[in-house]
Design a protein around this motif. Sequence first.
Motif, PDB file in Angstrom:
ATOM      1  N   ASN A  91       0.813  -1.220   0.000  1.00  4.42           N
ATOM      2  CA  ASN A  91       0.000   0.000   0.000  1.00  4.42           C
ATOM      3  C   ASN A  91       0.845   1.267   0.000  1.00  4.42           C
ATOM      4  OD1 ASN A  91      -2.412  -1.460   0.045  1.00  4.42           O
ATOM      5  ND2 ASN A  91      -2.334  -1.640   2.270  1.00  4.42           N
ATOM      6  N   ARG A  92       2.156   1.098  -0.020  1.00  2.00           N
ATOM      7  CA  ARG A  92       3.102   2.224   0.010  1.00  2.00           C
ATOM      8  C   ARG A  92       2.822   3.153   1.196  1.00  2.00           C
ATOM      9  NH1 ARG A  92       5.631   0.292  -3.897  1.00  2.00           N
ATOM     10  NH2 ARG A  92       5.143   0.223  -6.089  1.00  2.00           N
ATOM     11  N   ASP A  93       2.498   2.519   2.313  1.00  2.00           N
ATOM     12  CA  ASP A  93       2.166   3.229   3.546  1.00  2.00           C
ATOM     13  C   ASP A  93       3.388   3.193   4.466  1.00  2.00           C
ATOM     14  OD1 ASP A  93       1.202   4.086   6.015  1.00  2.00           O
ATOM     15  OD2 ASP A  93      -0.721   3.032   5.798  1.00  2.00           O
ATOM     16  N   VAL A  94       4.211   4.211   4.378  1.00  2.00           N
ATOM     17  CA  VAL A  94       5.475   4.258   5.121  1.00  2.00           C
ATOM     18  C   VAL A  94       5.253   4.195   6.635  1.00  2.00           C
ATOM     19  CG1 VAL A  94       7.555   5.625   5.569  1.00  2.00           C
ATOM     20  CG2 VAL A  94       6.714   5.368   3.231  1.00  2.00           C
ATOM     21  N   PRO A  95       4.339   4.987   7.209  1.00  2.00           N
ATOM     22  CA  PRO A  95       4.141   4.885   8.662  1.00  2.00           C
ATOM     23  C   PRO A  95       3.698   3.478   9.098  1.00  2.00           C
ATOM     24  CG  PRO A  95       3.173   6.913   7.838  1.00  2.00           C
ATOM     25  CD  PRO A  95       3.569   6.095   6.636  1.00  2.00           C
ATOM     26  N   ALA A  96       2.830   2.850   8.317  1.00  2.00           N
ATOM     27  CA  ALA A  96       2.375   1.497   8.660  1.00  2.00           C
ATOM     28  C   ALA A  96       3.517   0.498   8.519  1.00  2.00           C
ATOM     29  CB  ALA A  96       1.197   1.092   7.782  1.00  2.00           C
ATOM     30  N   ALA A  97       4.348   0.651   7.504  1.00  2.00           N
ATOM     31  CA  ALA A  97       5.499  -0.243   7.319  1.00  2.00           C
ATOM     32  C   ALA A  97       6.469  -0.087   8.486  1.00  2.00           C
ATOM     33  CB  ALA A  97       6.197   0.050   5.994  1.00  2.00           C
ATOM     34  N   ARG A  98       6.730   1.154   8.850  1.00  2.00           N
ATOM     35  CA  ARG A  98       7.636   1.417   9.979  1.00  2.00           C
ATOM     36  C   ARG A  98       7.070   0.789  11.255  1.00  2.00           C
ATOM     37  NH1 ARG A  98       8.134   6.806   9.508  1.00  2.00           N
ATOM     38  NH2 ARG A  98       9.936   6.562   8.165  1.00  2.00           N
ATOM     39  N   ALA A  99       5.782   0.964  11.493  1.00  2.00           N
ATOM     40  CA  ALA A  99       5.146   0.405  12.699  1.00  2.00           C
ATOM     41  C   ALA A  99       5.172  -1.124  12.673  1.00  2.00           C
ATOM     42  CB  ALA A  99       3.708   0.914  12.814  1.00  2.00           C
ATOM     43  N   ALA A 100       4.919  -1.710  11.510  1.00  2.00           N
ATOM     44  CA  ALA A 100       4.927  -3.173  11.392  1.00  2.00           C
ATOM     45  C   ALA A 100       6.333  -3.733  11.618  1.00  2.00           C
ATOM     46  CB  ALA A 100       4.392  -3.595  10.027  1.00  2.00           C
ATOM     47  N   LEU A 101       7.338  -3.068  11.072  1.00  2.00           N
ATOM     48  CA  LEU A 101       8.723  -3.502  11.277  1.00  2.00           C
ATOM     49  C   LEU A 101       9.115  -3.373  12.741  1.00  2.00           C
ATOM     50  CD1 LEU A 101      10.334  -1.945   8.104  1.00  2.00           C
ATOM     51  CD2 LEU A 101      10.370  -4.378   8.711  1.00  2.00           C
ATOM     52  N   ARG A 102       8.746  -2.269  13.354  1.00  2.00           N
ATOM     53  CA  ARG A 102       9.072  -2.062  14.769  1.00  2.00           C
ATOM     54  C   ARG A 102       8.381  -3.120  15.635  1.00  2.00           C
ATOM     55  NH1 ARG A 102       8.679   3.397  15.262  1.00  2.00           N
ATOM     56  NH2 ARG A 102      10.887   3.495  14.840  1.00  2.00           N
TER      57      ARG A 102
END
Length: 124
Positions: A91-102
Amino acid sequence: DELISSVERINERIKNLVANMDEDAVSEYQHLNAKFHQRLYSVSTNTIAQDLNRYYNDTIIDSFRIEYPATLERLSACYEEHQAIIDAVKNRDVPAARAALRAHNDNAKADFLKNNLDLMHYDE
């Protein structure tokens, strides 16, 4: 997108591995997990992050997981956590990707400590 299909295939193999658990599953999981993370880092322009990920998987994780293998519950959770990362990237959702990785990193660390501190003879 090649990255998405590649990590989806890897994660699907992890899902199947968890569903058909046998004595080789943990070892195979470690290989697939490293491949999943290497594939994600391979598209990064941050070579330091790539090198750190490679070092982390090739030395620290391999060493610890030989002595302290992951649990079936952790392997199952990793599939779900990886899927959250894939969905965010898709979804090219950077905040969600960052949160999922964290969340993935925090959960891995918490699981490792919860299941292995007593084996490591850790004294507070």
